[in-house]
Design a protein around this motif. Structure first.
Motif, PDB file in Angstrom:
ATOM      1  N   ASP A  80      12.625   9.426  -3.883  1.00 24.35           N
ATOM      2  CA  ASP A  80      13.911  10.115  -3.901  1.00 24.35           C
ATOM      3  C   ASP A  80      15.098   9.169  -3.822  1.00 24.35           C
ATOM      4  O   ASP A  80      16.209   9.535  -4.189  1.00 24.35           O
ATOM      5  N   HIS A 290      19.379  14.143  -0.805  1.00 25.73           N
ATOM      6  CA  HIS A 290      18.890  13.246  -1.850  1.00 25.73           C
ATOM      7  C   HIS A 290      17.488  13.661  -2.249  1.00 25.73           C
ATOM      8  O   HIS A 290      16.601  13.794  -1.414  1.00 25.73           O
ATOM      9  N   ARG A 292      14.810  13.004  -5.770  1.00 26.41           N
ATOM     10  CA  ARG A 292      14.558  12.476  -7.113  1.00 26.41           C
ATOM     11  C   ARG A 292      15.766  11.715  -7.660  1.00 26.41           C
ATOM     12  O   ARG A 292      16.164  11.879  -8.802  1.00 26.41           O
ATOM     13  N   HIS A 293      16.368  10.912  -6.797  1.00 26.78           N
ATOM     14  CA  HIS A 293      17.501  10.062  -7.160  1.00 26.78           C
ATOM     15  C   HIS A 293      18.718  10.860  -7.601  1.00 26.78           C
ATOM     16  O   HIS A 293      19.562  10.368  -8.359  1.00 26.78           O
ATOM     17  N   ARG A 294      18.814  12.092  -7.111  1.00 22.14           N
ATOM     18  CA  ARG A 294      19.997  12.904  -7.354  1.00 22.14           C
ATOM     19  C   ARG A 294      20.573  13.354  -6.020  1.00 22.14           C
ATOM     20  O   ARG A 294      19.840  13.644  -5.083  1.00 22.14           O
ATOM     21  N   SER A 296      23.057  15.997  -3.796  1.00 23.15           N
ATOM     22  CA  SER A 296      23.577  17.368  -3.787  1.00 23.15           C
ATOM     23  C   SER A 296      24.163  17.642  -2.413  1.00 23.15           C
ATOM     24  O   SER A 296      24.004  16.859  -1.477  1.00 23.15           O
TER      25      SER A 296
END
Length: 403
Positions: A80, A290, A292-294, A296
Motif C-alpha cells: 500500500d 493509504h 494500493r499507493h492511493r 483517500s
C-alpha cells in the motif's frame, strides 16, 4: 513513501456516512467481516458511540484483524505504500552513522519500534558491521506475528550471520540504555478528531447507521477539551476548524522517560511544528488513508484493509518528552539529517564500487532528499538522557528552536 495530504485537504465531515465495511477482493484473508462485526459490537457495548481514536485503534491493531495485525503485505511496491528503508540502502547507511555515534556514548544496544518488513533492521545491521559498530543486541518491538515472520525472513536472507544478535520484544523493557529507533511509527498511533465550532469544541466519534459506519460529533470532554482549548489559544485557531489531536504518541514518548537511562530516541516521521500543524490554511486536518499507493480521506471504509495516519505534531512530542525528563537533542528535516550523516559520500562510494547500480540508488536518494518528495515534509527528532550535543545528524540546520 506513504502518500500525504495537501495542506488544505478536507477531512471527513461529521455526518459523512461510509459504505458497509467490506470489500469484494479477498475479504477473508484480512478479516474485514470479522473486524466490521467487532467494531459494531464495540459501538453497541459503548452505548452507540465510540471515539474516532478508539475506532482507529481497532481498525489498525485489533488482534488478528486490524491492518497491522492481520497481514504483512502493506510495505513496498506490491503493498500500500513505500517507506524510506524500502528505497535502497542509503537511508540506513546515513542513519547508521548517527546510531553508531549514539551507541558510543550510551550502550551497544538498539530497539527498533515497528520494524515493518525488516528492511531497515537488515540494512542497519549491515552498515553498523561495516562501521565496526555492531550492537550487542538489536531488539524489535512489534506485536504482529505475520510482520515478525517477515522481519525474520528478511534478516535471514540478508544478514544471516547477524541473526543471533536480533530478538523480538512483546512489551517495552523496564529499563534501557542505548538507541530507540522509530521510522513512521508515531503517525500510525491513534488520534482524536476535533471540530472547533462557533458554539464550542466537539469530538468526532463513530456510530452505526444501519449496516454502515458514520461520524457523529459530541461535545469534547476532558482531557481532550483542555488540550483543544490550549491549542486554540496558542495557535489562534478560528472556528470553524477541523484537525487532529494526538494524545497517544506524546504519551508513548513520555513512557520512555521512565525507561531510558542513558541513550536516545531517534524518531523519523512526516509532520510539523505546532504552529504549522494548526496553520489557518490546514483547516481540514491531515488525516489520510493509504491503500494500493492511493490516498483517500475515507477512514470509515474497509476497516482493516487500509492504513490510517495523521501527521505528527512534533512540538507536542518535544513537550511531552521534556515533561518526562528527556532532553531535546535535535530536530531537523530528513534531508538535512541524511546529508549531515553522509548520504552524498555514501552515494559517491556506491558509484565507484558499482556504477551499474548507481542510477537507481541516486534516484532513491532524490526521493529521500527532495523538498517535493520526502526531504522537507519528513522530520527527524532526537530525544535523550545523559548525552550532550551536537549530534552528527543535527550539526547543520537544526530547527529545535522552532518547536
Amino acid at each position: 513513501m506513504k502518500p500525504v495530504s495537501r495542506a488544505g485537504s478536507e477531512a471527513p465531515r461529521p455526518n459523512d456516512v461510509a459504505p458497509p465495511a467490506g470489500d469484494t477482493d479477498a475479504q477473508s484473508p484480512h478479516g474485514e467481516a470479522r473486524l466490521a462485526a467487532h467494531i459494531a459490537a464495540e459501538i453497541d457495548k459503548a452505548g452507540g458511540w465510540i471515539s474516532f481514536s478508539r475506532y482507529m485503534e481497532l481498525a489498525l491493531y485489533a488482534p488478528g484483524m486490524g491492518y497491522y495485525a492481520a497481514d504483512d503485505r502493506q510495505f513496498g511496491a506490491a503493498g500500500d505504500f513505500v517507506t524510506a528503508p524500502e528505497l535502497g540502502g542509503g537511508f540506513a547507511a546515513a542513519l547508521a552513522v548517527q546510531v553508531a555515534e549514539l551507541m558510543a556514548h550510551s550502550a551497544s544496544s538498539v530497539i527498533e519500534a515497528g520494524a515493518g518488513s525488516g528492511r531497515l533492521a537488515a540494512d542497519m545491521l549491515r552498515e553498523l558491521e561495516r562501521l565496526g559498530a555492531l550492537p550487542t543486541r538489536y531488539a524489535i518491538l512489534d506485536l504482529s506475528a505475520s510482520l515478525r515472520a517477515r522481519q525474520r525472513a528478511t534478516l535471514a536472507a540478508t544478514v544471516p550471520h547477524l541473526l543471533d544478535r536480533v530478538c523480538w520484544l512483546d512489551h517495552l523493557p523496564a529499563t534501557f540504555d542505548g538507541v530507540v529507533l522509530g521510522n513512521e511509527v508515531l503517525d500510525a498511533m491513534p488520534v482524536s478528531l476535533v471540530d472547533w465550532c462557533e458554539d464550542g469544541i466537539y469530538e468526532r466519534g463513530v456510530v452505526r447507521a444501519g449496516d454502515c459506519l458514520a461520524f457523529e460529533a459530541r461535545p469534547a470532554s476532558s482531557p481532550l477539551r483542555e488540550r483543544a482549548e490550549a491549542l486554540q489559544a496558542e495557535c489562534a485557531i478560528a472556528a470553524p476548524y477541523t484537525s487532529e489531536i494526538a494524545l497517544a504518541a506524546p504519551a508513548w514518548v513520555a513512557t520512555w522517560g521512565d525507561i531510558l537511562g542513558r541513550g536516545a530516541l531517534l524518531l523519523i516521521d512526516y509532520g510539523f511544528a505546532q504552529g504549522e500543524f494548526y496553520h489557518p490554511q490546514r483547516n481540514g486536518g491531515t488525516l489520510m488513508c493509504h491503500r494500493r499507493h492511493r490516498a483517500s480521506d475515507t477512514p470509515l471504509e474497509v476497516p482493516g484493509r487500509q492504513d490510517i495516519t495523521a501527521h505528527v505534531d512534533f512540538t507536542a512530542i518535544a513537550e511531552s518528552a521534556s515533561a518526562a525528563g528527556l532532553s531535546l537533542l535535535g530536530y531537523t528535516t530528513q534531508a538535512s539529517f541524511l546529508l549531515n550523516c553522509g548520504l552524498t559520500e555514501w552515494l559517491a562510494q556506491a558509484q565507484a564500487s558499482d556504477p551499474a547500480a548507481w542510477p537507481k540508488l541516486a534516484g532513491a536518494a532524490q526521493q529521500l532528499l527532495s523538498p517535493a518528495e520526502m526531504g522537507e515534509l519528513f522530520k527527524v527528532i532526537a530525544l535523550g538522557r545523559g548525552l550532550a550535543g551536537p549530534l552528527r545528524g543535527f550539526r547543520q540546520n537544526d530547527r529545535a528552536a522552532r518547536l
